[in-house]
Each structure stands twice: as structure tokens, then as C-alpha cells.
Design an enzyme around this catalytic site. Sequence first.
Site: not given
Lengths: 646, 251
Positions: A50, A53, A274, A292, A338, A443, A449
Amino acid sequence: MNPDVKMHTKLDAKVPAGSLAEKWDRHRFNLKLVNPANKKKFEIIVVGTGLAGASAAATFAELGYHVKNFCIQDSPRRAHSIAAQGGINAAKNYSNDGDSVWRLFYDTIKGGDFRAREANVYRLAQLSCNIIDHCVAQGIPFARDYGGFLDNRSFGGAQVSRTFYAKGQTGQQLLLGAYSSLMRQVSTGMVKLFPRREMMDLVVVDGKARGIVVRNLITGELETYTAHAVVLATGGYGNVFNLSTNAMASNVTAAFRAYKKGAYFANPCYTQIHPTCIPVHGTFQSKLTLMSESLRNDGRVWVPKKPRDKRRPGDIPESERDYYLENKYPSFGNLVPRDVASRNAKEQCDLEKGVGETGLAVYLDFADAIKRDGENAIAGKYGNLFQMYEKITGDNPYKTPMMIYPAVHYTMGGLWVDYNLMSTIPGLFVLGEANFSDHGANRLGASALMQGLADGYFVIPYTIGGYLAQTSFSEINVPDSKEFKQGIQNVQQRIDKLLSVNGRRTVTEFHRELGLILWEYCGMSRNEEGLLKAREMVSNLRHEFWKDVYVPGTGKDLNQSLEKAGRVADFLEFGELMILDALARKESCGCHFNTAFQTEENEARRDDQNFCHVACWEYNGDDQVPNFHKESLTFENVELSQRSYK
Amino acid sequence: MISKTINLTLKVWRQNRGEKKGRLETYSAKNISVDMSFLEMLDVVNEELTKNKKETIAFDHDCREGICGMCGAVVNGRPHGHEKETTLCQLHMRHFSDGDIIVIEPWRARAFPLIKDLVVDRSALDNIIQAGGFISVNAGGAPDANALPISKEIAEAAFNAAACIGCGACVAACPNASAMLFVSAKVSQFALLPQGRPEAARRARTMVRMMDQCGFGNCSNETECEAECPKGISISNIARLNREFLKAEFS
């Protein structure tokens, strides 16, 4: 603290001295370097492809290390980072709206409800700018304005526009960027790629992580690989809930195997729900789809004021709608973090104001935004998301409000790592969602990302050098190594056991049941009574699994049922650890909301006196309560405040 | 939730690993909610097989939201089924009718050897990217991201090409099993952007060579690839690839 949990040592995070702004620079200077000519003598295993990684594997190779990179899918390009939609934060201040490294740092610390490590978060904010530069150089087609410069938008919980995006496919574009760098290194021969391999165990030799046992998912053969360091970038454990926005193969197995080999697991109870997902349609639902949360920039969340109002949304007049987020939180409105948005949605549904056939949904309405900006402008921003929604539900969100409901999305908990991203096992490093480090108890949007790429491109390439340069390694000859032999034997025994139970129930049935227990008792809100009940239920379910599961096929073949069985078996053990952690944290913070600890505004009430720490769990044998360790969190640069988004 | 259900007959390609020839086997899929995705329908069939102590149908899948590119099968002769711009995981059962017979087969192409049932080996697509589908930049040396303005039109055209998910449906759709749409999407993304220009010629050459080496066929303008692409990648990218390739060969 639970009476049966034993308290042990305090953990040293190896945070460097000096002022916050200087720590990383100074640390990089102090880290021992590996001589350029010596780098090629080292081999590094990276598990996962990902954002974390792939970026780590590519960057190691660019530096001259030899890399073995493993992934569970048929190609590294398919890792689940690909599905991230909204964007990536960076403190570039291109919008000239007052953003800075300090503000991104502060927002992240506060958003995490003061349960993250200051030094890590500050470093993350510093590196955010380098990420954007590198990604643009890789040819990632970020959104731009008419002047040709990069466009930014504001994202959940932030009052500045610092989010870079590529329509609703930011994760895809960033991952394909990292993948392209990785492929370049595969072509140079510096990275050897092992797709369709699942890590089944970590091999520790002389107290150091020196290799892994993997199952070749095509042939079923068990294979072993050695290295001087092992890097796990294996993602989060959201699928412990069965239904989540994670990909079907996302699992906790690699991290959990490392835990059983001595790596401490930190804050497993921190799971993020979420707020903007497509509601559940039925029992055979296999996964949930996120919309999103950038949608909350223009969509307005509402429910009917009257409970059990079954009218169509268009038939409910303005005066009978409750825009509950705008009313309760005037300054943040629909952009509250969130956890706040999720809990409020559930609260409205608990009051029977939920909409749709199940009553488990709230509206997200774009009518006003379309009236204001026109359908084209809205399509330009969210076109593919609207299309995706229509595909799944058959409803057109340009004409009728979307229906949304919270779903498990991200796990802030993970393997404990120090400032160098090294776990409690020397030579085992953990990156991205698989570690616990930067998001505290919650988060913020567009930060996953950022963390994955910061870890992979700009942190681990330096810190792993510090480890390799200072460590002496013994030669390993795999056929003679008792640790590797033992590793293979243990994995084989477990596979044989799964195939030989020969019971009556399918793996999916067990997974579904586990998910329902955790969603109910260890989900959006928790309490001690429910958690104690869930702990027993999960434990019983686990025992039943090993008595009554049926796994078809053989071990020496492509056998997707067997793959799933192994993952669910680990989730069953891991679920208990989550519950234990939730029980031990007698406060509310971020996504861990214990109903016994709330403010008058129904916000999470922290207990900074007693719980300003990272809770770390050390495996202590099967069916034994794990040992508890604590990393105290000290805040030298921010004042701990009660979060309020009013 | 009570929703409409349908009953279906499936003819599914079954082939064991290493077996020379496979066969279509018939299964019935009963009480399938029309809100389910195609893969959830296959999950139901697999659950039933498991309960009858039979081996499940192997098929690739992961994200189930149409972006990872892992899933895909030829459904009634069409890659990812008959809905436009849809991956198999996003194909919902409301597009089928009660009593339908559905034939499900793997991607068929020389460059995609069959592994088992509906699972094929698509590593040839990775090989093509390895041959040049990147910009050669190391982490650490990039200039400020806004140092190089790129017009909105160009950025969007590059994005549209970059939206390819590498599923291989274009290859499965093509009578020549060509990977031209896949190759052209990556070549176009980088050829359009100024960052990609320095390596554009080399990239076009090496990627096309690798495509040939991997056993993919050539393009004969059938345009089936564009029709079946779940992400709507345009064949104008193939025209751009041809221009880039010719420029590279003759310069």
C-alpha cells in the site's frame, strides 16, 4: 484497570531531545549512516504494497538496499490504499489562509484527542510538504486551478484548505505513483516482488526479526525468506467487525502474528467509524462503501424533525427538517470530526428519526449546493462519487438526497513503535495504518495518506539505516535454522487444524457473528457492562469456531476458504484484545466513547490524570490475559483542552 | 429490509489448477436480493457449496468498490457484464431478471494464463509497467510542487488516462487480446505531463516492446476495449500512443 491485568514497565519511545521543531533534523544527524557501498549488503523484507509499503520498498531500493516485497493481491497496485477517496493534507499554505506546519500539527494532535505522541505528529506535519513535491514529480495528476497551480479543499475538522486531491480518487493516484516507483526498482533488480503471498509468521533469531514465513496463495506451499530487517505495512484491522469499508482481504494476521512473537499491540480499541457510508442493505452484504467525507463540504446533513416520518425527502418541508449538525455545532456545522458526526447520526437513528427502509440512515442533501453552484460545478467536484452512489443504490443524488450511515473505516490502534518506527522486537518496523503512532484516538480526514507516505518515503529510509548500521547480524542458513523450521512447523499445524475440524458452520457465519458482537458492544459507544458481556461472547465464539467450523478444499492449492478461515481465526482472538483494551481505558477519548464518561454536551470526557498514555499489550500465552505496558504521553507544546466543536 | 429477490441459473467455468481443460458447471442461485452485487451473489452460491461440503468457486476480488481492479469475469460474453463503465463488484443484481441464465467465464488471453476457475495470472500487466510506466525520480529531490504550473485541461486529460485500474477487461474484450488500451493509458498520462516528457520516447518504445514480448496481440481498431472499460478510458489514448511510438522510432 481490570483486576486480572498485570501492570508492567513503562515504554521508552526514544523521542529525541530538543525543541519540537528541531527534533527530527537533529535526530537525522545523530542517526548512524550506512556507508553507500555497504547498503547493497543488506536485505530488507517489506510486507504490504500500500502507500506505506510500496513507498518504503521503492525508497529503500533507491538508496541501494536489496528489498523483498510481498503482497496478498495479484499485483502490488491493488493494495487497499487505492480506495482512499478524499485527499491528502499538507501544510503548504498555498491557499494563504494561515496554515502552517504548526497548525497542521496542532489540528492533528487535537483531532486525536491528545492521545498521540507530540514528536511524531510534528514530524508528520513537517514531512507533509515533501510528500506533495515528490508526488507531483512522479506525475500524479492532482486537481489544478485555471492558473495551472494545485487546487486545495478543506476537509473534515479543518478550518483551512490544505487538502490536495485528484477528484475522488486521490488514494488511487498516490498509490499508482508509489507503485510506479516500485516497478522502476523491480526493473533494476533491487526489489524482488512476491505477489499472492500471505505472511503467516514472523521469524525472530537472537531476539531480532530476521525473516518471515509466507503461504504462496496459488500453490499453498509455505515459503521462508530471510532479511536483516522486517518492515510490516499490512494495514488496519477494521475487518474484525466483518462489515467495514476495508477490502475483503484486509486482515490483522501479519500484525497479530508479530504480536504473538513479542511485539506489543497498542491501543487496539481505537477504531474509527466513518460517518458517510452507504447504508447496509441486507444480511449477505459483504462490505460497506464509503462516500468521501469531502461530500460534507457541500452536502447538508438532516433528518425529519418528527420520529418515524416516512414521507419522501422531497415532501418534507424545510421547516420540518432538522439540520442537527449545523444546529448543534454552529461554527463547524457539517464539518465536525468523524467521531462526532458518526455518534450524532446514530443518536438521531436511536431517536427513531433515521430514514430509508431500515431507519438506519440520515440524509446528505446537495440541493442547496446545486442551486448555488450549478450541477456542473458539483459534478466536477464529486462526479465519480455520485456515480458510485447511484450504481450501488439505484438512486440519483442530483435529484434526491443521499442516504448515509456510519461504518468502520480506519483503525488508529496498531503495533507499538518508537520514534524510529521500530516495534518492541528489534529489527521489526511497522508503518502506516498497521502501527499506532500518529493519530491518537481519532484520525482526521486526509491524514492517513499523509502518514502512510511520510512513513514510507521520508521516515523509515533514514531510521532503518540507524538500526542496520549499529547492529551485528549472524549468518542464517535457512535449512539449518531451528527458528525457521519451527516457524514452518507452527504454520503447517495451524493450517492442518483448520482443515481437520470438519464441523458444520462456515467461516463467514462466524465472522458475521463476531462483527455483530463488536459493532454492538465495542463500536461507536461502549460501556463496561456491554464490554464484559462481549468479552465472554467472543471467547465462546472462538471456542465454537475451533470445534465447529468447516473449511473445504486442501492446503496445497489456491483455497480462498482456507485463507479466510485463518484470518477470521485471528480476528476472533484479536477481538478479545480490543475489548480488553476498551475495558481498561476508563475514560472517553476520540473514537473510544464510553457512555459513563461524557460531558454535558455528550462529548468524550477524557481523564488526563490517569489515562494520558498509550496502552500496550504484550502476548502472554494462549488463553492468558496479556501483560499491560504503558507509554506515558507528555505534552510540552500544546495545552490539553476539552474538544469542543460548538 | 425486504427487497425483491430473484432466482438464477449460473453456468460457471470450473478448472482445477494444472488441469488442461475446464468445463462449465451449472449452479442455481436462489433468493438473490436485487440489491446485492454480482460478487455477493457468488458469495451466496459459495456459502451453499460450503454447506454441502463442496469446494467453492475461486474468483479474484478485493476492494469491492470498483477501484482495485482485482475482480473481473466474462459475464454472458462481456467482461464485467453488460452495464456500461462498471466493474463486476459494482454490477448489481437489479440489472438481471428472475429466471435468467448467466454464463460466467474467466478472462481469456494467451498473456493471462488460467490459475483456477475464474482466476487468471495478470502479472504481464506489471511487467509492462516495469518496462517504463514510471517517471524516474527518487524520493527527496523534487522541486516545490507549484514550481511547474500545468494547465487544468492537461492535468484533467492526464487524470482521465491515469484512472485505469489495470483489471485487464480491455484484453479480455479484444479479439486480438491486445493490451493497447492499458499501455496507452499509462503512456498518455506521462506524455501529457511536462514531468513525463524527458522519458516519453523511451517509455513508448519499451512498453510496447514488453507488451509484444508478453504475448498480447496487436490493435486492429475493434474498439471493444473502450466499450468494455469499466473506467471509460478513451481509445484516443491509443492514437496518442501510436504518435508517441512513431515519433520515438523515427527520431
